[in-house]
Enzyme design. Sequence first.
Site, PDB file in Angstrom:
ATOM      1  N   GLU A 294       0.838  -1.211   0.000  1.00  0.00           N
ATOM      2  CA  GLU A 294       0.000   0.000   0.000  1.00  0.00           C
ATOM      3  C   GLU A 294       0.867   1.252   0.000  1.00  0.00           C
ATOM      4  O   GLU A 294       1.847   1.335   0.751  1.00  0.00           O
ATOM      5  CB  GLU A 294      -0.905  -0.022   1.234  1.00  0.00           C
ATOM      6  CG  GLU A 294      -2.264   0.570   0.993  1.00  0.00           C
ATOM      7  CD  GLU A 294      -3.091  -0.258   0.007  1.00  0.00           C
ATOM      8  OE1 GLU A 294      -3.116   0.115  -1.182  1.00  0.00           O
ATOM      9  OE2 GLU A 294      -3.679  -1.258   0.432  1.00  0.00           O
TER      10      GLU A 294
ATOM     11  N   THR B  15       2.817   2.121  -2.199  1.00  0.00           N
ATOM     12  CA  THR B  15       4.128   1.809  -2.786  1.00  0.00           C
ATOM     13  C   THR B  15       4.133   2.068  -4.284  1.00  0.00           C
ATOM     14  O   THR B  15       5.192   2.236  -4.873  1.00  0.00           O
ATOM     15  CB  THR B  15       4.487   0.333  -2.532  1.00  0.00           C
ATOM     16  OG1 THR B  15       3.332  -0.449  -2.844  1.00  0.00           O
ATOM     17  CG2 THR B  15       4.880   0.086  -1.084  1.00  0.00           C
ATOM     18  N   ASP B  16       2.942   2.105  -4.925  1.00  0.00           N
ATOM     19  CA  ASP B  16       2.953   2.173  -6.409  1.00  0.00           C
ATOM     20  C   ASP B  16       3.586   3.460  -6.922  1.00  0.00           C
ATOM     21  O   ASP B  16       4.387   3.437  -7.858  1.00  0.00           O
ATOM     22  CB  ASP B  16       1.566   1.896  -7.019  1.00  0.00           C
ATOM     23  CG  ASP B  16       0.464   2.867  -6.649  1.00  0.00           C
ATOM     24  OD1 ASP B  16       0.670   3.727  -5.768  1.00  0.00           O
ATOM     25  OD2 ASP B  16      -0.635   2.749  -7.256  1.00  0.00           O
TER      26      ASP B  16
ATOM     27  N   SER C 226     -11.798   0.871  -5.530  1.00  0.00           N
ATOM     28  CA  SER C 226     -11.531   1.441  -6.835  1.00  0.00           C
ATOM     29  C   SER C 226     -12.671   1.356  -7.846  1.00  0.00           C
ATOM     30  O   SER C 226     -12.512   0.844  -8.957  1.00  0.00           O
ATOM     31  CB  SER C 226     -10.254   0.854  -7.423  1.00  0.00           C
ATOM     32  OG  SER C 226      -9.701   1.834  -8.242  1.00  0.00           O
TER      33      SER C 226
ATOM     34  N   SER D 213     -13.537   3.873  -9.304  1.00  0.00           N
ATOM     35  CA  SER D 213     -13.119   4.782 -10.381  1.00  0.00           C
ATOM     36  C   SER D 213     -12.359   4.026 -11.474  1.00  0.00           C
ATOM     37  O   SER D 213     -12.637   4.205 -12.663  1.00  0.00           O
ATOM     38  CB  SER D 213     -12.294   5.942  -9.836  1.00  0.00           C
ATOM     39  OG  SER D 213     -11.232   5.467  -9.063  1.00  0.00           O
TER      40      SER D 213
ATOM     41  N   ASP E 292      -4.480   0.517  -9.501  1.00  0.00           N
ATOM     42  CA  ASP E 292      -5.906   0.249  -9.664  1.00  0.00           C
ATOM     43  C   ASP E 292      -6.262  -0.026 -11.126  1.00  0.00           C
ATOM     44  O   ASP E 292      -7.014  -0.959 -11.439  1.00  0.00           O
ATOM     45  CB  ASP E 292      -6.735   1.436  -9.145  1.00  0.00           C
ATOM     46  CG  ASP E 292      -6.404   1.756  -7.693  1.00  0.00           C
ATOM     47  OD1 ASP E 292      -5.801   0.914  -7.017  1.00  0.00           O
ATOM     48  OD2 ASP E 292      -6.739   2.877  -7.252  1.00  0.00           O
TER      49      ASP E 292
HETATM   50  C1  GLA Z   1      -5.211   4.674  -4.289  1.00  0.00           C
HETATM   51  C2  GLA Z   1      -4.453   4.967  -5.578  1.00  0.00           C
HETATM   52  C3  GLA Z   1      -3.457   3.855  -5.892  1.00  0.00           C
HETATM   53  C4  GLA Z   1      -2.558   3.569  -4.685  1.00  0.00           C
HETATM   54  C5  GLA Z   1      -3.400   3.387  -3.430  1.00  0.00           C
HETATM   55  C6  GLA Z   1      -2.558   3.243  -2.192  1.00  0.00           C
HETATM   56  O1  GLA Z   1      -6.022   3.535  -4.466  1.00  0.00           O
HETATM   57  O2  GLA Z   1      -5.361   5.081  -6.661  1.00  0.00           O
HETATM   58  O3  GLA Z   1      -2.684   4.211  -7.023  1.00  0.00           O
HETATM   59  O4  GLA Z   1      -1.600   4.585  -4.515  1.00  0.00           O
HETATM   60  O5  GLA Z   1      -4.297   4.463  -3.217  1.00  0.00           O
HETATM   61  O6  GLA Z   1      -1.802   2.066  -2.241  1.00  0.00           O
END
Ligand code: GLA
Length: 386
Positions: A33, A35-36, A125, A127, A172
């Site tokens: 989490e 980390t992306d 997600s 979205s 996501d």
């Molecule tokens: C949201 C963002 C993702 C990621 C998460 C946290 O979902 O859209 O890209 O950064 O938060 O891990």
Amino acid sequence: MVDVARLKAEFQALYGAPAQVFSAPGRVNLIGEHTDYNEGFVLPMAIERRTYVAGAPNGSSRVRVKSLTVGQSFDFDLERPGPKRRGTWLDYVEGTARALLDRGLPVVGCDLLIDSRVPTGAGVSASAALELSVGIALSMLGGTADPDRVKLALAGQAAEHQYVGTMCGIMDQYIAAMGKAGAALLIDCRSLETTSVPLQLGDVSVLICDTRVKHELSSSEYNLRRAECLRASNILAKSLPGVRSLRDVSPADFAKFATELPGVVRSRCRHVVTENARTLAAVTALTAGDLHQAGKLMSESHVSLRDDYQVSCEELDVAVDVASAETGVYGSRMTGGGFGGSTVSLVDTAVIERVSSVVKAAFAARGWNEPELFASQACEGARREA
Ligand code: GLA
């Protein structure tokens, strides 16, 4: 699940033409989490709840779109970009169409009818499910037989950045584009390479708890965390010349140079560095079928998100703590961006009902709204429905 035949019939009644139906899933992140956007590792899976788009070309340059979920209609002209950041769901739809065109993917005027079973504001997600369902629909209706999944995912992310105004990472959209049934997906967010991690869960389930709270802080704090991470990597790069992002900082490097970072930035950095290590360790554990170890890593991830990254909230902490105290629960953590939304737990399938009722009771005792708990298999990403 949305009834595809019913959606086609509604489309026919609304637009007077037959439709094809496309869909894309929500996701739950098992571990990895925040980390992306640090070019690190994430391990999401696509969930059973999907967003469906019925569509057909309409022979014009306009896209007409109606959402059954929010009960609104809009239309826009592909030849004349509309305003950005209207703050409505149309930003996701038009943003995706524009981003596909920017990537050289053909998009033609279409009529679209959207229906979704992905809860919004739940940290699963909705979205990305909207972007990817619209993205695959527009691409296939525009004549691309087998749209490039990477391009679809990047178009969804570009819609967020340019039209919605959220500077999200790639997790996501990637999992919504590329999810596989029965597997989580390890994403290397630097190379964008993916590795399928089959989930050998047996009598164990992935249980999601939507706390039904969403705190206002989420987008401003998200961007702040990004900035703090950038600051940490800039400072560490002075001592460690190979560091381009926090992905390049090993736990040993962190131990050696942590004192160079100011307090809060140091904590943020510790979360990212340890979370990357936990994510890779969780892949090893899941591959070996060691669910106790995978669960332990998930619980450690929650503590790190709560204390070092500070993106949890009381409701998420209660959901995690109450579930973790139950027999048959291997691990539990908040999932997604945080400040509300959902938790994810690995639990014996036999105890799902008990865990659900104790979490609901804990919320009721605090006078909070009832959370929604549901188990999900790992599912396929964006697709055309039969
Ligand atoms: C949201 C963002 C993702 C990621 C998460 C946290 O979902 O859209 O890209 O950064 O938060 O891990």
